[in-house]
Write an enzyme that holds these catalytic residues in place. Structure first.
Site, PDB file in Angstrom:
ATOM      1  N   GLU A  30      -2.478 -17.387  -9.392  1.00 48.92           N
ATOM      2  CA  GLU A  30      -3.776 -17.660  -8.780  1.00 48.92           C
ATOM      3  C   GLU A  30      -4.800 -18.080  -9.837  1.00 48.92           C
ATOM      4  OE1 GLU A  30      -3.759 -14.682  -4.912  1.00 48.92           O
ATOM      5  OE2 GLU A  30      -4.896 -14.115  -6.695  1.00 48.92           O
ATOM      6  N   ARG A  71      -1.612   2.156   2.988  1.00 54.73           N
ATOM      7  CA  ARG A  71      -1.572   3.603   2.755  1.00 54.73           C
ATOM      8  C   ARG A  71      -2.986   4.103   2.535  1.00 54.73           C
ATOM      9  NH1 ARG A  71      -2.824   3.366  -2.579  1.00 54.73           N
ATOM     10  NH2 ARG A  71      -1.923   1.679  -3.828  1.00 54.73           N
TER      11      ARG A  71
END
Length: 693
Positions: free
Chosen positions: A200, A297
């Protein structure tokens, strides 16, 4: 609601889950490795089952053993905490097949978001903004390098299955790409069992802002405000806060809505975090955001969200997993005040943040109430260790999370600095001083944040302790004198014998007492002068003449080798309150105002210290496994040249040449496990004719 759950984790998160279960009347089962038999999370639960050796791969990552423990104890559900198996879709499927509820999202959602490249393709479909880059499945090294050139340097290489800052490398030049890619892949394979990466564009002036989302099984999805996690070193979070300072309300809502869209795109259920990189102007104003990843999570930093919303996210996890709907709507979500969290870790900031292992000889945390609650001073402490526990190389080095709440950000910041100043840990290195200094940096205090702040302020953050040398020495000497007085009081002979009094008096002669200490400033020498009927005087480094010295102390015997002293010192015209922890006979750890320094008492013969690397020797700074060697016997190296890579506590650490010379012997091979302090290789100084050649 469940009547019994198993907590498939350790440390503070296992204690955190157990605390909510206890409040709700739910029985808990702990699992533990051989290294954790006496751990805090074992004591916090109603039952405990050993699942294997110390290595996580043989215990906390063994899903079949955890499931067997659940079956044997009758647990209806498994809470995975974070790390280990918390984002393992295969384990979630195993739970479903065994008829045990996995307290987390569906396996399909974890799988979709678990691979960064795949999740970014899904986000593109859901119209969530993405950083320009390469997210393809093709992993040929030449192709990845060509894509990096197309995107334009600097770029960021990221492990597709990664998280927690592992498997991530910044690359500024094309010449550095190959080595960075190899290192990234190695760490990704070791940490996640998958060496796929994505490339990226490196975002300028970035802030790391994440949105807490929650979804139930009834198609309700909420976002619970944001957390700013921009305070990072080596891509790992250090300090987190909520809400994000200076974030415009319009951008906040846009990010919240994008996070909800991301969750809906994968049919998410439970607690999750959608992480964004926010690009800022040169002045630090947030301008646009891009999706980074979704953590499927509960996050380490969830306490700051709990403190500003008044919600118990673990309770929500349990209720959602049991099939209950979310208890409130988006319109009912409220934000009150500000919260900041600091991760207190066993590490050595001045040595490149290398993990520190050893026994917690002293663990004095700031005053707080029950686990997970906030005391009168606005402080919450989440910890999973006891005083006397050993921090091992097998697991994460976090000792505790200190969280402060305030009506304003400034109040929360001040409270957290005070909490860190009240923290005293001895027996190993910690980042407490570093955190205290970071909270005091002007840019942080002003809320002008970005992920490069720590690197820019590194010189001040890692400077030598600011405790004045005379006061540090006086504190150590004061502790020694108090110890002597305590020994006299404990000896019945001293009640009437003048010969046992340690006040420096002798019949007709009053010799000075000389103290020498090894310190971060070098060897310091002090002279204590005594005279019958006169106050003590002390000659300390930097003082032109002796100064009056007085010390009152209260001592606490921690164990057979550790004593803590609370001192009130008067040195000349200066008066100070300090704490000293004495370890054994010679080690003194001095604490004052958030700063700390270690002094080692020396005998008359000062000897010599080579710091572990002088004389052409390279020693292991911590236990670990050698995963790469950059040199072999016969190679010539310059000072600072990379020699080998040591993997410890889930991270790679490159060790460099302490001096120029020729490698004469390499003592270990790739794959070898080494202990702290062992000699790894030897370097011989080059002869004069070699240097001239």
């Amino acid at each position: 609601m469940f009547s019994k759950i198993l907590i498939a984790n350790r440390g503070e998160i296992a204690c955190r889950v157990a605390a909510t279960c206890r409040r709700l009347g739910i029985r808990t089962v702990a699992v533990y490795s051989d290294a954790d038999a006496q751990a805090a999370h074992v004591a916090a639960c109603d039952e405990a089952v050993c699942i294997g050796p110390a290595e996580a791969a043989q215990s906390y990552l063994r899903g079949e053993r955890i499931l067997q423990a659940a079956r044997d104890t009758g647990a209806q559900a498994i809470h995975p905490g974070y790390g280990f198996l918390s984002e393992n879709a295969g384990f979630a499927r195993q739970c479903a097949e065994a008829g045990v509820v996995f307290i987390g999202p569906p396996p399909e959602a974890m799988q979709a978001m678990g691979l960064k490249a795949e999740s970014k393709r899904l986000m593109q479909t859901a119209s969530v903004p993405l950083v320009p880059g390469y997210h393809g499945a093709e992993q040929d090294a030449a192709l990845l390098k060509a894509e990096a050139v197309r995107i334009g340097f600097p770029v960021l290489i990221k492990a597709s299955a990664g998280g927690g800052g592992k498997g991530m490398r910044e690359v500024q030049r094309v010449e550095d790409f190959d080595a960075a890619l190899a290192s990234c892949r190695r760490e990704a394979q070791s940490s996640f069992g998958n060496d796929a990466v994505l490339i990226e564009r490196l975002v300028r002036n970035p802030r790391h802002i994440e949105i807490q989302i929650f979804a139930d099984q009834h198609d309700h999805v909420l976002w619970l405000f944001e957390r700013d996690c921009s305070m990072q070193r080596r891509h790992q979070k250090v300090i987190e806060e909520a809400p994000a300072p200076g974030l415009p309300d319009a951008l906040r809502r846009e990010m919240g809505e994008a996070a909800v869209a991301a969750a809906r795109a994968v049919g998410y259920v439970g607690a999750g975090t959608v992480e964004f990189i926010v690009e800022c102007s040169e002045a630090g104003a947030p301008q646009r955001f891009y999706f980074m990843e979704m953590n499927t999570r509960l996050q380490v930093e969830h306490p700051v969200t709990e403190l500003i919303t008044g919600l118990d996210l673990v309770e929500w996890q349990l209720r959602v997993a049991a099939g209950e709907p979310l208890p409130i709507t988006q319109a009912e979500v409220r934000c009150s005040g500000h919260a900041i969290e600091a991760r207190l870790c066993a590490e050595h900031p001045e040595a490149g943040f290398l993990p520190s292992t050893g026994q917690l000889r002293r663990l004095a945390l700031p005053p707080h109430v029950a686990f997970g609650a906030v005391g009168a001073e606005g402080i919450r402490v989440d910890s999973g260790v006891f005083e006397g526990d050993t921090i091992t190389p097998f697991y994460d080095p976090m000792i505790a999370k200190l969280i402060a709440w305030g009506e304003t950000r400034e109040q929360a910041r001040r409270r957290l600095r005070q909490a860190l100043a009240a923290t005293r840990i001895a027996g190993l290195q910690t980042n407490a001083q570093f955190l205290h200094r970071l909270l005091g940096v002007a840019a942080f205090a002003g809320g002008v944040l970005d992920t490069g702040l720590i690197a820019r302020e590194q010189e001040a953050l890692l400077a030598p302790p600011s405790i004045p040398q005379p006061l540090a020495c006086a504190a150590a000497i004061g502790a020694m004198l108090e110890d002597e007085r305590a020994q006299q009081s404990a000896d019945p002979w001293s009640a009437w014998s003048p010969w046992s009094i340690c006040d420096g008096f002798t019949n007709g002669v009053l010799p000075p007492r000389v103290f020498r200490f090894d310190s971060p400033w070098g060897v310091l020498a002090c002279t204590l002068l005594t005279a019958t009927g006169q106050p003590l005087r002390i000659h300390t480094p930097g003082s032109p003449q002796p100064q009056p010295f007085a010390c009152s102390a209260q001592s606490t015997r921690v164990n057979d080798v550790t004593t803590e002293f609370a001192l009130v010192l008067t040195l000349g015209d200066e008066r100070a309150q300090m704490s000293v922890v004495r370890l054994g006979e010679t080690s003194f750890q001095v604490f004052s105002g958030g700063e700390q320094v270690t002094l080692q008492a020396l005998g008359a013969d000062l000897g010599s210290s080579d710091g572990g690397s002088a004389g052409g020797r390279l020693t292991a700074p911590m236990p670990g496994r050698i995963i790469a060697l950059h040199v072999q016997a016969g190679d010539t190296v310059q000072t600072g040249a990379p020699l080998l890579v040591l993997e410890a506590m889930k991270m790679e650490h490159t060790l460099s040449a302490p001096s120029a010379g020729q490698v004469s012997e390499v003592l270990y091979a790739v794959g070898d496990q080494v202990s702290e302090g062992v000699e790894l290789l030897r370097i011989e100084a080059l002869k004069t004719e070699d240097l001239q050649a």
